[in-house]
Design a protein around this motif. Sequence first.
Motif, PDB file in Angstrom:
ATOM      1  N   VAL A  26      34.249  43.032  40.921  1.00  0.00           N
ATOM      2  CA  VAL A  26      34.975  41.893  40.365  1.00  0.00           C
ATOM      3  C   VAL A  26      36.429  42.287  40.074  1.00  0.00           C
ATOM      4  O   VAL A  26      37.356  41.501  40.303  1.00  0.00           O
ATOM      5  CB  VAL A  26      34.284  41.372  39.086  1.00  0.00           C
ATOM      6  CG1 VAL A  26      35.069  40.201  38.495  1.00  0.00           C
ATOM      7  CG2 VAL A  26      32.852  40.947  39.389  1.00  0.00           C
ATOM      8  N   LEU A  27      36.629  43.508  39.578  1.00  0.00           N
ATOM      9  CA  LEU A  27      38.005  43.969  39.335  1.00  0.00           C
ATOM     10  C   LEU A  27      38.791  44.055  40.639  1.00  0.00           C
ATOM     11  O   LEU A  27      39.969  43.679  40.684  1.00  0.00           O
ATOM     12  CB  LEU A  27      37.987  45.326  38.636  1.00  0.00           C
ATOM     13  CG  LEU A  27      37.731  45.294  37.126  1.00  0.00           C
ATOM     14  CD1 LEU A  27      37.506  46.707  36.594  1.00  0.00           C
ATOM     15  CD2 LEU A  27      38.893  44.635  36.381  1.00  0.00           C
ATOM     16  N   LEU A  32      43.069  41.772  44.114  1.00  0.00           N
ATOM     17  CA  LEU A  32      43.494  41.092  45.336  1.00  0.00           C
ATOM     18  C   LEU A  32      43.984  39.682  45.029  1.00  0.00           C
ATOM     19  O   LEU A  32      45.006  39.236  45.576  1.00  0.00           O
ATOM     20  CB  LEU A  32      42.331  41.055  46.330  1.00  0.00           C
ATOM     21  CG  LEU A  32      41.808  42.416  46.811  1.00  0.00           C
ATOM     22  CD1 LEU A  32      40.580  42.244  47.696  1.00  0.00           C
ATOM     23  CD2 LEU A  32      42.890  43.181  47.556  1.00  0.00           C
ATOM     24  N   GLU A  33      43.285  38.989  44.157  1.00  0.00           N
ATOM     25  CA  GLU A  33      43.664  37.625  43.785  1.00  0.00           C
ATOM     26  C   GLU A  33      45.037  37.602  43.125  1.00  0.00           C
ATOM     27  O   GLU A  33      45.854  36.702  43.378  1.00  0.00           O
ATOM     28  CB  GLU A  33      42.603  37.062  42.824  1.00  0.00           C
ATOM     29  CG  GLU A  33      42.872  35.656  42.333  1.00  0.00           C
ATOM     30  CD  GLU A  33      41.843  35.231  41.289  1.00  0.00           C
ATOM     31  OE1 GLU A  33      42.233  34.557  40.322  1.00  0.00           O
ATOM     32  OE2 GLU A  33      40.648  35.580  41.440  1.00  0.00           O
ATOM     33  N   ASN A  34      45.316  38.621  42.293  1.00  0.00           N
ATOM     34  CA  ASN A  34      46.599  38.694  41.590  1.00  0.00           C
ATOM     35  C   ASN A  34      47.709  39.331  42.419  1.00  0.00           C
ATOM     36  O   ASN A  34      48.836  39.471  41.943  1.00  0.00           O
ATOM     37  CB  ASN A  34      46.437  39.512  40.298  1.00  0.00           C
ATOM     38  CG  ASN A  34      45.460  38.902  39.320  1.00  0.00           C
ATOM     39  OD1 ASN A  34      45.114  37.725  39.416  1.00  0.00           O
ATOM     40  ND2 ASN A  34      44.993  39.708  38.370  1.00  0.00           N
ATOM     41  N   LYS A  35      47.334  39.733  43.644  1.00  0.00           N
ATOM     42  CA  LYS A  35      48.287  40.412  44.533  1.00  0.00           C
ATOM     43  C   LYS A  35      48.862  41.689  43.895  1.00  0.00           C
ATOM     44  O   LYS A  35      50.030  42.033  44.070  1.00  0.00           O
ATOM     45  CB  LYS A  35      49.414  39.462  44.953  1.00  0.00           C
ATOM     46  CG  LYS A  35      48.947  38.310  45.821  1.00  0.00           C
ATOM     47  CD  LYS A  35      50.101  37.430  46.260  1.00  0.00           C
ATOM     48  CE  LYS A  35      49.677  36.424  47.316  1.00  0.00           C
ATOM     49  NZ  LYS A  35      48.500  35.616  46.959  1.00  0.00           N
ATOM     50  N   GLU A  36      48.004  42.392  43.170  1.00  0.00           N
ATOM     51  CA  GLU A  36      48.398  43.667  42.561  1.00  0.00           C
ATOM     52  C   GLU A  36      48.224  44.834  43.528  1.00  0.00           C
ATOM     53  O   GLU A  36      48.768  45.922  43.296  1.00  0.00           O
ATOM     54  CB  GLU A  36      47.546  43.940  41.309  1.00  0.00           C
ATOM     55  CG  GLU A  36      47.753  42.952  40.196  1.00  0.00           C
ATOM     56  CD  GLU A  36      46.804  43.190  39.027  1.00  0.00           C
ATOM     57  OE1 GLU A  36      46.720  42.305  38.157  1.00  0.00           O
ATOM     58  OE2 GLU A  36      46.151  44.258  38.990  1.00  0.00           O
ATOM     59  N   GLY A  37      47.451  44.637  44.586  1.00  0.00           N
ATOM     60  CA  GLY A  37      47.197  45.710  45.540  1.00  0.00           C
ATOM     61  C   GLY A  37      46.550  45.143  46.787  1.00  0.00           C
ATOM     62  O   GLY A  37      46.268  43.944  46.873  1.00  0.00           O
ATOM     63  N   TRP A 127      44.262  46.253  37.924  1.00  0.00           N
ATOM     64  CA  TRP A 127      44.080  47.571  38.530  1.00  0.00           C
ATOM     65  C   TRP A 127      44.117  48.682  37.494  1.00  0.00           C
ATOM     66  O   TRP A 127      43.468  49.721  37.654  1.00  0.00           O
ATOM     67  CB  TRP A 127      45.065  47.817  39.662  1.00  0.00           C
ATOM     68  CG  TRP A 127      46.463  48.226  39.347  1.00  0.00           C
ATOM     69  CD1 TRP A 127      47.551  47.411  39.281  1.00  0.00           C
ATOM     70  CD2 TRP A 127      46.951  49.559  39.124  1.00  0.00           C
ATOM     71  NE1 TRP A 127      48.674  48.144  39.019  1.00  0.00           N
ATOM     72  CE2 TRP A 127      48.343  49.465  38.918  1.00  0.00           C
ATOM     73  CE3 TRP A 127      46.365  50.820  39.072  1.00  0.00           C
ATOM     74  CZ2 TRP A 127      49.153  50.571  38.658  1.00  0.00           C
ATOM     75  CZ3 TRP A 127      47.165  51.935  38.813  1.00  0.00           C
ATOM     76  CH2 TRP A 127      48.533  51.803  38.612  1.00  0.00           C
ATOM     77  N   GLN A 128      44.841  48.453  36.388  1.00  0.00           N
ATOM     78  CA  GLN A 128      44.812  49.458  35.329  1.00  0.00           C
ATOM     79  C   GLN A 128      43.487  49.417  34.569  1.00  0.00           C
ATOM     80  O   GLN A 128      43.038  50.431  34.033  1.00  0.00           O
ATOM     81  CB  GLN A 128      45.993  49.274  34.384  1.00  0.00           C
ATOM     82  CG  GLN A 128      47.314  49.687  35.023  1.00  0.00           C
ATOM     83  CD  GLN A 128      48.412  49.965  34.022  1.00  0.00           C
ATOM     84  OE1 GLN A 128      48.391  49.442  32.901  1.00  0.00           O
ATOM     85  NE2 GLN A 128      49.382  50.780  34.406  1.00  0.00           N
TER      86      GLN A 128
END
Length: 528
Positions: A26-27, A32-37, A127-128
Amino acid sequence: MNLEKQLEYLQIVNFKKVYRNLPTPVLVEKILENKEGILAHMGPIVVESGKYTGRSPKDKFIVKQDPSKDHIWWGKENQEISPQAFDNLYKKVVAYLQQKEIYIMDGYAGADPRYRLPIRVISTLAWQSLFARNMFIRELDPKKLENFEPGFTVIAAPEFKAIPEIDGTRSEVFVLLNFEKKIVLIGGSGYSGEIKKSVFSVMNYLMPLKGIMSMHASANLGKGGDVAIFFGLSGTGKTTLSSDPERFLIGDDEHGWSDDGVFNFEGGCYAKVINLSKDDEPLIYETTRKFGTILENVVIDKQTRRVDLFNDSITENTRASYPITYIPNALKEGIGPHPKNIIMLTYDAFGVLPPVSKLTTNQAMYHFISGYTAKVAGTEAGVEEPTAVFSTCFGAPFMVLPPTVYAKLLGEKIQKHNVNCWLVNTGLNGGPYGIGKRISISHTRAIIRAILSNELNDVEYEVLPIFNLRIPKNCPEVPQNILNPRQSWKDKDAYDNQLKKLALAFKKNLDSFGFEIDKDIIQAGPQI
């Protein structure tokens, strides 16, 4: 106290949504949803930490107040900040968190249940939160997790930047430790190592006050039940030499040593992966190809989704964060008995220290306090001489108490448990930088095997002048002519001069401490 009350106590209110203890899949979806990575080939998630790709040690501050102020080693490693400055900045950060999605991950620092510290990490980045899930020890009981009470809370707001002129910080980055309020406040930097090392700093404050030795070291366990501890700064081979397929990995970076034995502080690994190859580091290499691993600041081809571990265009400090269970021979419980051997690793670019030498207890304390290695200055400036580097207790930026506190604990435990101590040089042999060659990894591995198999306990020794180190005259699978470094140099006078030069660097380092060191420890160091 339920979660809502706990957050209200921290003044964290009016948030948009809170995600607590999300599982890894889920993380990853949230990242991916938040475009963090982005997702890489074979499943790891690749992220970038932004402007800061390493720790900012000059931006770490400790709140100076009673009663902790009387214990802390104040100075360049532990800078002070006032309670008022902390409170003012804290109010700004919690105000910033309003109407934001926040991620909470609960876990522990300390594998031994008797000494573990409950840790809560609150972050604005998914991601953190995955990083915290990888790095800290997980609570597997759903009921205990639901009723989790943190002993220390880390609040990380990477996008929030301080204003030095107003907030009393050195720059826009801040890492603030408040031992009375049991809070770590991080802002201005997305580098996740700040989370890991701030918790380590907390453990380095709390554990010694309970009589537990905290160590910036790796540890492994032999099939016969013998534990080995490896101290060493970056580039000395600590991770490489402790990752032995014939032994069980307890942990690769942070440990405690109690009256019961050794235990890992962490539940994961945060390995440097620049130039990582499948042949040299097969176990760590495989973790870079697993779902759930975070590859931080690693270059990726966005079309093929394949990573390039040899590309340092973002930073040389590329990292992989993964659960320790991704290492096949890792001990899941993270606990071992008292060590039989302590190995202090150094990369001596002067080429004068022996590949292996046996230490007395006082010598071990001296070299532990010194934390020596060496690096070669940039050739662009035409400098060919190596530079001596000293990091107290092999981890000065994270040692909150005076070095003598840790050294005393180490000495007491070495004597009580009759531990063999060794200094292993993984640097140069046969001459100085430009002439000498690095001691081969195969020879170093042979030395470690000989130490752990007790083959060096009963051999004949000779003494290295000035440093008074005992050098074995023989070691299985290691050429005899490299064991005594002076014999490997063609120019003996040059060797003697270089040895004196290094001894003076050791002495100068201890003279800079500004506090009294036991005379027996000083006399165990080099004598000129």
